[in-house]
Design a protein around this motif. Sequence first.
Motif, mmCIF file in Angstrom:
data_model
loop_
_atom_site.group_PDB
_atom_site.id
_atom_site.type_symbol
_atom_site.label_atom_id
_atom_site.label_comp_id
_atom_site.label_asym_id
_atom_site.label_seq_id
_atom_site.Cartn_x
_atom_site.Cartn_y
_atom_site.Cartn_z
ATOM 1 N N GLU A 193 63.186 14.976 62.468
ATOM 2 C CA GLU A 193 63.441 15.301 63.867
ATOM 3 C C GLU A 193 64.731 14.662 64.382
ATOM 4 O O GLU A 193 65.395 15.218 65.251
ATOM 5 C CB GLU A 193 62.258 14.851 64.732
ATOM 6 C CG GLU A 193 60.959 15.577 64.410
ATOM 7 C CD GLU A 193 59.824 15.137 65.315
ATOM 8 O OE1 GLU A 193 60.062 14.227 66.159
ATOM 9 O OE2 GLU A 193 58.722 15.682 65.194
ATOM 10 N N LEU A 194 65.052 13.470 63.849
ATOM 11 C CA LEU A 194 66.267 12.757 64.251
ATOM 12 C C LEU A 194 67.099 12.483 62.997
ATOM 13 O O LEU A 194 66.978 11.427 62.379
ATOM 14 C CB LEU A 194 65.923 11.447 64.965
ATOM 15 C CG LEU A 194 65.076 11.561 66.236
ATOM 16 C CD1 LEU A 194 64.682 10.186 66.748
ATOM 17 C CD2 LEU A 194 65.834 12.330 67.316
ATOM 18 N N PRO A 195 67.937 13.446 62.579
ATOM 19 C CA PRO A 195 68.679 13.296 61.307
ATOM 20 C C PRO A 195 69.554 12.053 61.253
ATOM 21 O O PRO A 195 69.738 11.479 60.177
ATOM 22 C CB PRO A 195 69.519 14.576 61.237
ATOM 23 C CG PRO A 195 68.815 15.548 62.119
ATOM 24 C CD PRO A 195 68.224 14.737 63.216
ATOM 25 N N PHE A 196 70.110 11.642 62.381
ATOM 26 C CA PHE A 196 70.964 10.450 62.427
ATOM 27 C C PHE A 196 70.241 9.238 63.005
ATOM 28 O O PHE A 196 70.853 8.187 63.198
ATOM 29 C CB PHE A 196 72.221 10.717 63.261
ATOM 30 C CG PHE A 196 73.237 11.583 62.570
ATOM 31 C CD1 PHE A 196 72.965 12.174 61.337
ATOM 32 C CD2 PHE A 196 74.475 11.829 63.156
ATOM 33 C CE1 PHE A 196 73.896 12.973 60.712
ATOM 34 C CE2 PHE A 196 75.409 12.633 62.525
ATOM 35 C CZ PHE A 196 75.117 13.210 61.299
ATOM 36 N N GLY A 197 68.945 9.369 63.252
ATOM 37 C CA GLY A 197 68.202 8.270 63.850
ATOM 38 C C GLY A 197 68.379 8.228 65.357
ATOM 39 O O GLY A 197 68.842 9.184 65.984
ATOM 40 N N ALA A 198 68.006 7.094 65.951
ATOM 41 C CA ALA A 198 68.077 6.917 67.400
ATOM 42 C C ALA A 198 68.835 5.646 67.727
ATOM 43 O O ALA A 198 68.907 4.708 66.915
ATOM 44 C CB ALA A 198 66.671 6.865 68.011
ATOM 45 N N ASP A 199 69.401 5.603 68.921
ATOM 46 C CA ASP A 199 70.129 4.412 69.352
ATOM 47 C C ASP A 199 69.164 3.411 69.970
ATOM 48 O O ASP A 199 67.941 3.568 69.882
ATOM 49 C CB ASP A 199 71.257 4.791 70.305
ATOM 50 C CG ASP A 199 70.732 5.299 71.646
ATOM 51 O OD1 ASP A 199 69.522 5.570 71.757
ATOM 52 O OD2 ASP A 199 71.541 5.428 72.591
ATOM 53 N N ARG A 200 69.685 2.389 70.617
ATOM 54 C CA ARG A 200 68.822 1.333 71.161
ATOM 55 C C ARG A 200 67.987 1.805 72.338
ATOM 56 O O ARG A 200 67.047 1.122 72.744
ATOM 57 C CB ARG A 200 69.663 0.139 71.590
ATOM 58 C CG ARG A 200 70.721 0.443 72.638
ATOM 59 C CD ARG A 200 71.393 -0.827 73.085
ATOM 60 N NE ARG A 200 72.485 -0.566 74.017
ATOM 61 C CZ ARG A 200 73.070 -1.523 74.732
ATOM 62 N NH1 ARG A 200 72.669 -2.775 74.601
ATOM 63 N NH2 ARG A 200 74.061 -1.224 75.560
ATOM 64 N N PHE A 201 68.315 2.980 72.889
ATOM 65 C CA PHE A 201 67.526 3.548 73.979
ATOM 66 C C PHE A 201 66.598 4.659 73.500
ATOM 67 O O PHE A 201 65.896 5.259 74.310
ATOM 68 C CB PHE A 201 68.442 4.095 75.071
ATOM 69 C CG PHE A 201 69.370 3.074 75.654
ATOM 70 C CD1 PHE A 201 68.885 2.040 76.439
ATOM 71 C CD2 PHE A 201 70.723 3.147 75.409
ATOM 72 C CE1 PHE A 201 69.746 1.095 76.973
ATOM 73 C CE2 PHE A 201 71.598 2.213 75.942
ATOM 74 C CZ PHE A 201 71.102 1.172 76.720
#
Length: 304
Positions: free
Chosen positions: A78-86
């Motif tokens: 669902e998040l190919p590049f991952g997620a940031d701190r938020f």
Amino acid sequence: MTTEKMPAARPRALAWQRRRASAARFWRQYRTHRAGVLGLATLALFVLLAAAAPLLVGSDVTDVTDAPGSPLERPSGELPFGADRFGRNLLGLVIWGARVSLLVGLLAAVLSVAIGMVIGVTAGHFRGWYATVMMRITDWFLVMPTLVLAIALATVMSRSLLTIVVAIGVTTWPTTARLVRAQTLAVETRPYIERARALGGGHWHVMSRHVLPNVMPLVLAQTTLIISSAILAEATLAFLGLGDPTVVSWGGLLQDAREAGAVSAGHWWYLVPPGIAIAVVALAFTLCGRAVESVLNPRLGVSR
């Protein structure tokens, strides 16, 4: 009525015909440089992604109140590049950040080249005390660290994209000024310049009709090379916290990653995507610039 307009229309049509033939000849020669074509295709891809960002990821990708993932979530389907701190989608942020990074790099490069071109042409044409003063100012900017000057300007001015553009543009023009002045001095020694002056051509006529068209190929090549430096400078200033905190850019993403401790914690997916995007775009502009230089001045011998 028609026969009276023909003499005026014919030179105009011939001029456009020459321009089209020149553009076609330029493109035929440019296509022979495989690295330049690769760089151009890469830039076209990034520009299309930036232009279609509102359709691809939507403007709500920067919203922190309705983030699709958890903070610092690893890459997944669902998040190919991952997620940031938020918890925001990093893929969407990288695509959205291309809009700001490319725009700032282009505007800063245009400002830098415009300043360098004006100073270079006028210093090469008028010479005397004016040229001496302008070249001493240019030398001062050349010996001063560009990044330090940009940081100083960005610090004393308000934090905005305009500040970044001005800070980069007014600190990176000396190289262009030197190159354009040297080309202007070479053009001014040609016989048709003397004929133009003998026929009553003033300073503006000589500079705009004879000197400027001959230095424009050099200016075009220099612009493509400076854009890559401007994008890197924008990323550096944003990484140092001097950019606009309300907008998303590649340098701003790296700044957020640093503040979130991504380096020490090993959250590589927070650092790698914007870093690779900056490197790829800078390399693509450099490849295009070298190809343009080789086409406009074959004596440079730039490899293909």
